[in-house]
Design a protein around this motif. Sequence first.
Motif, PDB file in Angstrom:
ATOM      1  N   ASN A   1     -31.749   2.817  -1.996  1.00  0.00           N
ATOM      2  CA  ASN A   1     -30.872   2.905  -3.167  1.00  0.00           C
ATOM      3  C   ASN A   1     -29.611   3.675  -2.811  1.00  0.00           C
ATOM      4  O   ASN A   1     -29.667   4.714  -2.158  1.00  0.00           O
ATOM      5  CB  ASN A   1     -31.584   3.608  -4.320  1.00  0.00           C
ATOM      6  CG  ASN A   1     -32.733   2.802  -4.872  1.00  0.00           C
ATOM      7  OD1 ASN A   1     -32.798   1.592  -4.712  1.00  0.00           O
ATOM      8  ND2 ASN A   1     -33.664   3.470  -5.523  1.00  0.00           N
ATOM      9  N   GLY A   2     -28.453   3.135  -3.211  1.00  0.00           N
ATOM     10  CA  GLY A   2     -27.181   3.787  -2.977  1.00  0.00           C
ATOM     11  C   GLY A   2     -26.638   3.665  -1.569  1.00  0.00           C
ATOM     12  O   GLY A   2     -25.557   4.174  -1.283  1.00  0.00           O
ATOM     13  N   GLN A   3     -27.339   2.990  -0.685  1.00  0.00           N
ATOM     14  CA  GLN A   3     -26.872   2.861   0.705  1.00  0.00           C
ATOM     15  C   GLN A   3     -26.197   1.505   0.907  1.00  0.00           C
ATOM     16  O   GLN A   3     -26.812   0.464   0.697  1.00  0.00           O
ATOM     17  CB  GLN A   3     -28.028   3.007   1.690  1.00  0.00           C
ATOM     18  CG  GLN A   3     -27.555   2.969   3.141  1.00  0.00           C
ATOM     19  CD  GLN A   3     -28.703   3.118   4.128  1.00  0.00           C
ATOM     20  OE1 GLN A   3     -29.685   2.401   4.035  1.00  0.00           O
ATOM     21  NE2 GLN A   3     -28.554   4.032   5.065  1.00  0.00           N
ATOM     22  N   HIS A   4     -24.941   1.529   1.331  1.00  0.00           N
ATOM     23  CA  HIS A   4     -24.225   0.303   1.650  1.00  0.00           C
ATOM     24  C   HIS A   4     -24.708  -0.190   3.015  1.00  0.00           C
ATOM     25  O   HIS A   4     -25.117   0.597   3.858  1.00  0.00           O
ATOM     26  CB  HIS A   4     -22.718   0.562   1.696  1.00  0.00           C
ATOM     27  CG  HIS A   4     -22.213   1.323   0.508  1.00  0.00           C
ATOM     28  ND1 HIS A   4     -22.524   0.984  -0.793  1.00  0.00           N
ATOM     29  CD2 HIS A   4     -21.426   2.423   0.420  1.00  0.00           C
ATOM     30  CE1 HIS A   4     -21.942   1.822  -1.614  1.00  0.00           C
ATOM     31  NE2 HIS A   4     -21.277   2.717  -0.905  1.00  0.00           N
ATOM     32  N   VAL A   5     -24.620  -1.488   3.234  1.00  0.00           N
ATOM     33  CA  VAL A   5     -25.016  -2.014   4.546  1.00  0.00           C
ATOM     34  C   VAL A   5     -23.923  -1.713   5.565  1.00  0.00           C
ATOM     35  O   VAL A   5     -24.195  -1.181   6.638  1.00  0.00           O
ATOM     36  CB  VAL A   5     -25.320  -3.522   4.495  1.00  0.00           C
ATOM     37  CG1 VAL A   5     -25.799  -4.008   5.865  1.00  0.00           C
ATOM     38  CG2 VAL A   5     -26.361  -3.843   3.435  1.00  0.00           C
ATOM     39  N   MET A   6     -22.674  -2.007   5.231  1.00  0.00           N
ATOM     40  CA  MET A   6     -21.572  -1.837   6.179  1.00  0.00           C
ATOM     41  C   MET A   6     -20.378  -1.251   5.440  1.00  0.00           C
ATOM     42  O   MET A   6     -20.011  -1.733   4.369  1.00  0.00           O
ATOM     43  CB  MET A   6     -21.237  -3.215   6.767  1.00  0.00           C
ATOM     44  CG  MET A   6     -20.321  -3.238   7.939  1.00  0.00           C
ATOM     45  SD  MET A   6     -20.176  -4.943   8.613  1.00  0.00           S
ATOM     46  CE  MET A   6     -21.586  -4.984   9.722  1.00  0.00           C
ATOM     47  N   ALA A   7     -19.768  -0.193   6.007  1.00  0.00           N
ATOM     48  CA  ALA A   7     -18.636   0.462   5.339  1.00  0.00           C
ATOM     49  C   ALA A   7     -17.578   0.897   6.343  1.00  0.00           C
ATOM     50  O   ALA A   7     -17.907   1.382   7.427  1.00  0.00           O
ATOM     51  CB  ALA A   7     -19.124   1.671   4.549  1.00  0.00           C
ATOM     52  N   ALA A   8     -16.311   0.731   5.951  1.00  0.00           N
ATOM     53  CA  ALA A   8     -15.179   1.258   6.714  1.00  0.00           C
ATOM     54  C   ALA A   8     -14.486   2.278   5.826  1.00  0.00           C
ATOM     55  O   ALA A   8     -14.079   1.956   4.705  1.00  0.00           O
ATOM     56  CB  ALA A   8     -14.217   0.143   7.098  1.00  0.00           C
ATOM     57  N   ILE A   9     -14.369   3.528   6.321  1.00  0.00           N
ATOM     58  CA  ILE A   9     -13.777   4.594   5.523  1.00  0.00           C
ATOM     59  C   ILE A   9     -12.769   5.381   6.350  1.00  0.00           C
ATOM     60  O   ILE A   9     -12.775   5.333   7.581  1.00  0.00           O
ATOM     61  CB  ILE A   9     -14.850   5.548   4.961  1.00  0.00           C
ATOM     62  CG1 ILE A   9     -15.594   6.261   6.084  1.00  0.00           C
ATOM     63  CG2 ILE A   9     -15.817   4.794   4.051  1.00  0.00           C
ATOM     64  CD1 ILE A   9     -16.489   7.394   5.607  1.00  0.00           C
ATOM     65  N   LYS A  10     -11.902   6.114   5.661  1.00  0.00           N
ATOM     66  CA  LYS A  10     -10.950   7.039   6.289  1.00  0.00           C
ATOM     67  C   LYS A  10     -10.160   6.402   7.437  1.00  0.00           C
ATOM     68  O   LYS A  10      -9.958   7.014   8.479  1.00  0.00           O
ATOM     69  CB  LYS A  10     -11.672   8.280   6.789  1.00  0.00           C
ATOM     70  CG  LYS A  10     -12.372   9.061   5.713  1.00  0.00           C
ATOM     71  CD  LYS A  10     -13.109  10.248   6.318  1.00  0.00           C
ATOM     72  CE  LYS A  10     -13.996  10.910   5.300  1.00  0.00           C
ATOM     73  NZ  LYS A  10     -14.872  11.912   5.933  1.00  0.00           N
ATOM     74  N   GLY A  11      -9.743   5.154   7.264  1.00  0.00           N
ATOM     75  CA  GLY A  11      -8.959   4.477   8.292  1.00  0.00           C
ATOM     76  C   GLY A  11      -9.770   3.723   9.321  1.00  0.00           C
ATOM     77  O   GLY A  11      -9.205   3.091  10.212  1.00  0.00           O
ATOM     78  N   GLY A  12     -11.093   3.768   9.240  1.00  0.00           N
ATOM     79  CA  GLY A  12     -11.934   2.992  10.150  1.00  0.00           C
ATOM     80  C   GLY A  12     -11.764   1.502   9.905  1.00  0.00           C
ATOM     81  O   GLY A  12     -11.365   1.077   8.815  1.00  0.00           O
ATOM     82  N   ILE A  13     -12.068   0.690  10.921  1.00  0.00           N
ATOM     83  CA  ILE A  13     -11.891  -0.764  10.835  1.00  0.00           C
ATOM     84  C   ILE A  13     -13.171  -1.457  11.274  1.00  0.00           C
ATOM     85  O   ILE A  13     -13.775  -1.082  12.288  1.00  0.00           O
ATOM     86  CB  ILE A  13     -10.732  -1.238  11.734  1.00  0.00           C
ATOM     87  CG1 ILE A  13      -9.418  -0.584  11.297  1.00  0.00           C
ATOM     88  CG2 ILE A  13     -10.607  -2.767  11.703  1.00  0.00           C
ATOM     89  CD1 ILE A  13      -8.278  -0.787  12.277  1.00  0.00           C
ATOM     90  N   ILE A  14     -13.572  -2.476  10.521  1.00  0.00           N
ATOM     91  CA  ILE A  14     -14.704  -3.321  10.896  1.00  0.00           C
ATOM     92  C   ILE A  14     -14.239  -4.767  10.901  1.00  0.00           C
ATOM     93  O   ILE A  14     -13.644  -5.244   9.931  1.00  0.00           O
ATOM     94  CB  ILE A  14     -15.881  -3.173   9.918  1.00  0.00           C
ATOM     95  CG1 ILE A  14     -16.481  -1.765  10.007  1.00  0.00           C
ATOM     96  CG2 ILE A  14     -16.953  -4.228  10.211  1.00  0.00           C
ATOM     97  CD1 ILE A  14     -17.602  -1.499   9.028  1.00  0.00           C
ATOM     98  N   ASP A  15     -14.502  -5.471  12.001  1.00  0.00           N
ATOM     99  CA  ASP A  15     -14.310  -6.912  12.102  1.00  0.00           C
ATOM    100  C   ASP A  15     -15.703  -7.533  12.207  1.00  0.00           C
ATOM    101  O   ASP A  15     -16.453  -7.213  13.133  1.00  0.00           O
ATOM    102  CB  ASP A  15     -13.491  -7.282  13.343  1.00  0.00           C
ATOM    103  CG  ASP A  15     -12.056  -6.780  13.267  1.00  0.00           C
ATOM    104  OD1 ASP A  15     -11.474  -6.837  12.174  1.00  0.00           O
ATOM    105  OD2 ASP A  15     -11.534  -6.328  14.297  1.00  0.00           O
TER     106      ASP A  15
END
Length: 144
Positions: A30-44
């Motif tokens: 509960n409350g856990q995202h699978v994949m997150a980009a925060i504070k300027g991080g990048i995910i492709d």
Amino acid sequence: MPSVGSAALIEADAGEHLTFEDESYSTTTNGQHVMAAIKGGIIDATGVNLTSSGTAAAGVFADRNGTVNFSGGSVSTSGANSVGASAYTGGTMNIGLDPAGNPTTIHTTGDNATGVLAATGGTVNATGANVITEGYAALSLIHI
């Protein structure tokens, strides 16, 4: 190395640029995202399949100037109050076709769930996305 913790199963933080192709990830917390980009991080992510069954969780999440480029593959959530793809506070979520022209499918089945959400200055660009929502009071697209 991506951060791993309670906020997200996979997290790109400041200065991190993570790339995923044809992989699958899931969480039941509960409350856990699978994949997150925060504070300027990048995910492709290309051809990636994400699944979440926890309540109040997102499949893929961009916040605080993080950027997610998600093409092809799928995002599925089944928890109540969950979101398939979301962008907050300067985060950018780009959802589109993979190189072969296959769309991204976002499917939520929980009550009060949302397919795609942009809030408090977040941006979502969705071209080539199929958004399916099921469940009581579920919404496909929200911009706040």
